[in-house]
Design a protein around this motif. Structure first.
Motif, PDB file in Angstrom:
ATOM      1  N   LEU A  57     -10.516 -23.312 -13.436  1.00  0.00           N
ATOM      2  CA  LEU A  57     -11.130 -22.202 -14.161  1.00  0.00           C
ATOM      3  C   LEU A  57     -10.279 -20.942 -14.001  1.00  0.00           C
ATOM      4  O   LEU A  57      -9.689 -20.698 -12.941  1.00  0.00           O
ATOM      5  N   LEU A  58     -10.245 -20.145 -15.049  1.00  0.00           N
ATOM      6  CA  LEU A  58      -9.426 -18.940 -15.073  1.00  0.00           C
ATOM      7  C   LEU A  58     -10.068 -17.834 -14.252  1.00  0.00           C
ATOM      8  O   LEU A  58     -11.235 -17.506 -14.430  1.00  0.00           O
ATOM      9  N   GLY A  59      -9.288 -17.242 -13.365  1.00  0.00           N
ATOM     10  CA  GLY A  59      -9.793 -16.154 -12.532  1.00  0.00           C
ATOM     11  C   GLY A  59      -9.582 -14.780 -13.132  1.00  0.00           C
ATOM     12  O   GLY A  59     -10.072 -13.791 -12.594  1.00  0.00           O
ATOM     13  N   TRP A  60      -8.834 -14.692 -14.254  1.00  0.00           N
ATOM     14  CA  TRP A  60      -8.481 -13.392 -14.823  1.00  0.00           C
ATOM     15  C   TRP A  60      -7.942 -12.471 -13.729  1.00  0.00           C
ATOM     16  O   TRP A  60      -7.038 -12.862 -13.014  1.00  0.00           O
ATOM     17  N   SER A  61      -8.513 -11.285 -13.546  1.00  0.00           N
ATOM     18  CA  SER A  61      -7.902 -10.313 -12.635  1.00  0.00           C
ATOM     19  C   SER A  61      -8.070 -10.645 -11.157  1.00  0.00           C
ATOM     20  O   SER A  61      -7.499  -9.947 -10.309  1.00  0.00           O
ATOM     21  N   MET A  62      -8.807 -11.697 -10.823  1.00  0.00           N
ATOM     22  CA  MET A  62      -8.777 -12.158  -9.431  1.00  0.00           C
ATOM     23  C   MET A  62      -7.370 -12.605  -9.067  1.00  0.00           C
ATOM     24  O   MET A  62      -7.005 -12.638  -7.885  1.00  0.00           O
ATOM     25  N   THR A  63      -6.580 -12.930 -10.096  1.00  0.00           N
ATOM     26  CA  THR A  63      -5.182 -13.300  -9.885  1.00  0.00           C
ATOM     27  C   THR A  63      -4.418 -12.184  -9.187  1.00  0.00           C
ATOM     28  O   THR A  63      -3.459 -12.442  -8.440  1.00  0.00           O
ATOM     29  N   LYS A  64      -4.811 -10.940  -9.413  1.00  0.00           N
ATOM     30  CA  LYS A  64      -4.117  -9.808  -8.787  1.00  0.00           C
ATOM     31  C   LYS A  64      -4.123  -9.924  -7.260  1.00  0.00           C
ATOM     32  O   LYS A  64      -3.125  -9.613  -6.596  1.00  0.00           O
ATOM     33  N   THR A  65      -5.243 -10.340  -6.690  1.00  0.00           N
ATOM     34  CA  THR A  65      -5.329 -10.444  -5.237  1.00  0.00           C
ATOM     35  C   THR A  65      -4.424 -11.558  -4.725  1.00  0.00           C
ATOM     36  O   THR A  65      -3.841 -11.446  -3.635  1.00  0.00           O
ATOM     37  N   VAL A  66      -4.286 -12.621  -5.500  1.00  0.00           N
ATOM     38  CA  VAL A  66      -3.365 -13.700  -5.122  1.00  0.00           C
ATOM     39  C   VAL A  66      -1.923 -13.197  -5.182  1.00  0.00           C
ATOM     40  O   VAL A  66      -1.105 -13.516  -4.308  1.00  0.00           O
ATOM     41  N   THR A  67      -1.606 -12.407  -6.189  1.00  0.00           N
ATOM     42  CA  THR A  67      -0.273 -11.805  -6.268  1.00  0.00           C
ATOM     43  C   THR A  67       0.009 -10.945  -5.046  1.00  0.00           C
ATOM     44  O   THR A  67       1.111 -10.987  -4.468  1.00  0.00           O
ATOM     45  N   ALA A  68      -0.985 -10.165  -4.630  1.00  0.00           N
ATOM     46  CA  ALA A  68      -0.818  -9.363  -3.418  1.00  0.00           C
ATOM     47  C   ALA A  68      -0.546 -10.251  -2.213  1.00  0.00           C
ATOM     48  O   ALA A  68       0.282  -9.920  -1.352  1.00  0.00           O
ATOM     49  N   ALA A  69      -1.233 -11.392  -2.143  1.00  0.00           N
ATOM     50  CA  ALA A  69      -1.014 -12.311  -1.022  1.00  0.00           C
ATOM     51  C   ALA A  69       0.419 -12.841  -1.010  1.00  0.00           C
ATOM     52  O   ALA A  69       1.017 -13.006   0.068  1.00  0.00           O
ATOM     53  N   LEU A  70       0.975 -13.104  -2.187  1.00  0.00           N
ATOM     54  CA  LEU A  70       2.373 -13.549  -2.247  1.00  0.00           C
ATOM     55  C   LEU A  70       3.313 -12.476  -1.717  1.00  0.00           C
ATOM     56  O   LEU A  70       4.267 -12.759  -0.987  1.00  0.00           O
ATOM     57  N   VAL A  71       3.026 -11.219  -2.071  1.00  0.00           N
ATOM     58  CA  VAL A  71       3.810 -10.101  -1.535  1.00  0.00           C
ATOM     59  C   VAL A  71       3.635 -10.029  -0.022  1.00  0.00           C
ATOM     60  O   VAL A  71       4.604  -9.847   0.727  1.00  0.00           O
TER      61      VAL A  71
END
Length: 455
Positions: free
Chosen positions: A190-204
Motif C-alpha cells: 500500500l502507498l504511504g504517500w508522505s510517510m515516505t518522507k520519514t523513510v527518506t530521513a532514515a536513509l539519511v
C-alpha cells in the motif's frame, strides 16, 4: 418558419464546428491541468498493477475516479503487461500520458520518447519473501490471534475511518491486532504517500551514522553556487526550513503537482526554484525539499547502481521490509517525498525500528542521536514538525486534545495514511487507506483507544 429552421440548422452546424475546433485544440494543446490528471492516473494505476498486483479497472474506479476531480471520471486507461506500460487519456484522445514500470524502482510518468531510457533503470528486487512463515513477526511472518482487548476496536469501522485498507497494532515488538478492508490483506503493498518522507530521513540517518554524509553540509548543489541557496544545509532540508519557494497545494497545477506529474527530472525542477527566506527561519512543508534530500544522498555514491540499491540493501533487507518498493523518477532519483509501497506489516516494521531507537535485534541500524532528531519538534513549525521529516502532532490539531502524550512521533501521508509511534509504551499503530482530507478522519482517536485497551 423556414427562415427559423434554416437559422437553427446553421446555428447547430456552427456549434458542431466550434466543438470540433475546441476538441482539436484540446488534443493538440492539452492544458497542463489535464496532463496532471492523466499523468496522476497513469502513475497510480501502473504502481498498483505492477507492485500491488491489483486489477487496473478497479484501481481506475476506486483510487483515481471515486475520490478525485470530476474530470478524472473521463479518464480511460490501457495496460500493457508485457512492456510494463500504462497509457491514459481523457475520452481516449485528450492529454495522453504514459507511466512505465521498472523492476525494483516501481512506476513513473514518462514522455513517449523517454520510455526506453527510463526502462533501462532497475534496482535489486527480492526473489521472494525470505521471512519464515513459522517465525513470529517481525523476524518472520507468524502473527497470533488478536489480543482480546482489541477485539471491539478492530470490529468498529468508525474507529479506523472511512475506506481503511489496513490497520496494524504493534505492542512490545509483536503484532497484537490487525484488520484489512475488502480486497486487501497482509500481503498487499500500500502507498504511504508522505510517510515516505520519514523513510527518506532514515536513509539519511543511516548514512550519517556511518559517517558517509554530514548533516550540516551546505553548498549542496552546483546550480546553487554563487547565490543565497548555497547556504542551505542538509539539516535545513530535513526540517523543511530551506527557505525555498514551493507550493504544496494539490488542487491545481502547482509546484508539487508539476514536480510529480509533469517534470521528468524532479530534483532539477525543485533546485531551479528561488529562495524566499533565509535558511532556518521559516517552516514550509515541501515535498520538493525531500526530493532534493534524495538527490543529495544519492550523490554521495560514486556509482549510480549502488545508490539505487542502497534503500534495499541498507534498510529494507535489514529489518525485513521485503515488500517495500521506493519509486524513482525517470532519471533515477528516488521520489523520497511520496512514493513508497509496502504492506501494512512492513510499514509497522519501520515504525518499530523508530520505536526501538534505531535498533534492530543486536544491530544499531541508525544512531540514537539521529532518532532523537526525528522526534525533536522545531520552533519554526510551531512544534508540529520535527527536525527530520516526521510530525509531532497528528492531523488537525494537538495530540493533547485526545489525551496522547507529547512523545508521539507521527508519520503522515495523503489520503489518511499514518503511523503513530509511542516509544516508551512500545506501541506502533499503522493505519492505511483511501480517506480524503475532507472526510476529517482523526487517527488520534484510534491510537488513544488502543492505548486505553492495552493498559
Amino acid at each position: 418558419m423556414q427562415r427559423v429552421v434554416k437559422w437553427l440548422v446553421r446555428l447547430a452546424i456552427g456549434l458542431v464546428l466550434l466543438l470540433g475546433v475546441a476538441i482539436g485544440l484540446l488534443v493538440a494543446f492539452p492544458p497542463e491541468l489535464l496532463r496532471v490528471g492523466t499523468g496522476y492516473a497513469a502513475k497510480i494505476i501502473c504502481s498498483n498493477v505492477f507492485i500491488a498486483g491489483r486489477d487496473a479497472d478497479e484501481v481506475l474506479r476506486d483510487d483515481v475516479q471515486a475520490p478525485g476531480h470530476p474530470l478524472l471520471r473521463l479518464v480511460r486507461a490501457e495496460v500493457d503487461l508485457d512492456r510494463g506500460l500504462v497509457h491514459t487519456s481523457l475520452l481516449g484522445r485528450i492529454a495522453p500520458s504514459v507511466a512505465v514500470h521498472r523492476p525494483g524502482l516501481g512506476c513513473t510518468p514518462v514522455d513517449e520518447d523517454g520510455i526506453e531510457v527510463a526502462s533501462r533503470l532497475s534496482a535489486p528486487v527480492p526473489e521472494a519473501d525470505t521471512a519464515s512463515s513459522d517465525q513470529p513477526w517481525p523476524e518472520g511472518q507468524a502473527v497470533p490471534a488478536a489480543d482480546p482487548r482489541l477485539q471491539e476496536i478492530l470490529a468498529d469501522p468508525e474507529m479506523f475511518g472511512p475506506a481503511a485498507r489496513g490497520v496494524v497494532v504493534v505492542k512490545d515488538g509483536r503484532i497484537v491486532g490487525e484488520t484489512y478492508g475488502p480486497g486487501f490483506n497482509e500481503n498487499t503493498p500500500l502507498l504511504g504517500w508522505s510517510m515516505t518522507k520519514t523513510v527518506t530521513a532514515a536513509l539519511v540517518g543511516l548514512l550519517a551514522s556511518e559517517g558517509r554524509l554530514d548533516l550540516d553540509a551546505d553548498q549542496l548543489f552546483a546550480q546553487w553556487s554563487g547565490d543565497a541557496r548555497n547556504e542551505v544545509k542538509l539539516s535545513n532540508l530535513l526540517a523543511m526550513e530551506s527557505g525555498l519557494s514551493f507550493n504544496e497545494n494539490y488542487g491545481d497545477v502547482t509546484d508539487v503537482t508539476r514536480m510529480l506529474y509533469l517534470e521528468r527530472d524532479m530534483a532539477a525542477y525543485v533546485a531551479s526554484l528561488p529562495s524566499e527566506a533565509a535558511p532556518g527561519t521559516r517552516f514550509n512543508y515541501s515535498s520538493g525539499e525531500t526530493v532534493l534530500i534524495s538527490q543529495y544522498w544519492m550523490s554521495r555514491f560514486s556509482d549510480r547502481s549502488a545508490a539505487l540499491a542502497f534503500p534495499r540493501e541498507g534498510l529494507f533487507d535489514v529489518i525485513g521490509m521485503s515488500s517495500a518498493v521506493l519509486e524513482a523518477d525517470p532519471t533515477g532519483t528516488f521520489v523520497g517525498s511520496s512514493y513508497l509501497y509496502a504492506t501494512a506489516r512492513d510499514w509497522a516494521r519501520f515504525g518499530l525500528l523508530i520505536a526501538q531507537g534505531g535498533r534492530w535485534g543486536d544491530r544499531q541500524v541508525i544512531a540514537p542521536e539521529f532518532i532523537e532528531r526525528m522526534k525533536r519538534p522545531t520552533a519554526a513549525s510551531g512544534g508540529d514538525y520535527t527536525e527530520a521529516q516526521a510530525w509531532q502532532n497528528g492531523p488537525g490539531g494537538k495530540d493533547s486534545e485526545y489525551g496522547l502524550p507529547e512523545e508521539v512521533v507521527w508519520m503522515l501521508g495523503h489520503d489518511g495514511q499514518s503511523v503513530a509511534i509511542i516509544p516508551s509504551e512500545g506501541l506502533v499503530v499503522v493505519r492505511l487507506g483511501l480517506t480524503p482530507r475532507n472526510l476529517d478522519f482523526r487517527p488520534q482517536r484510534l491510537v488513544q483507544a488502543v492505548r486505553d485497551a492495552l493498559r
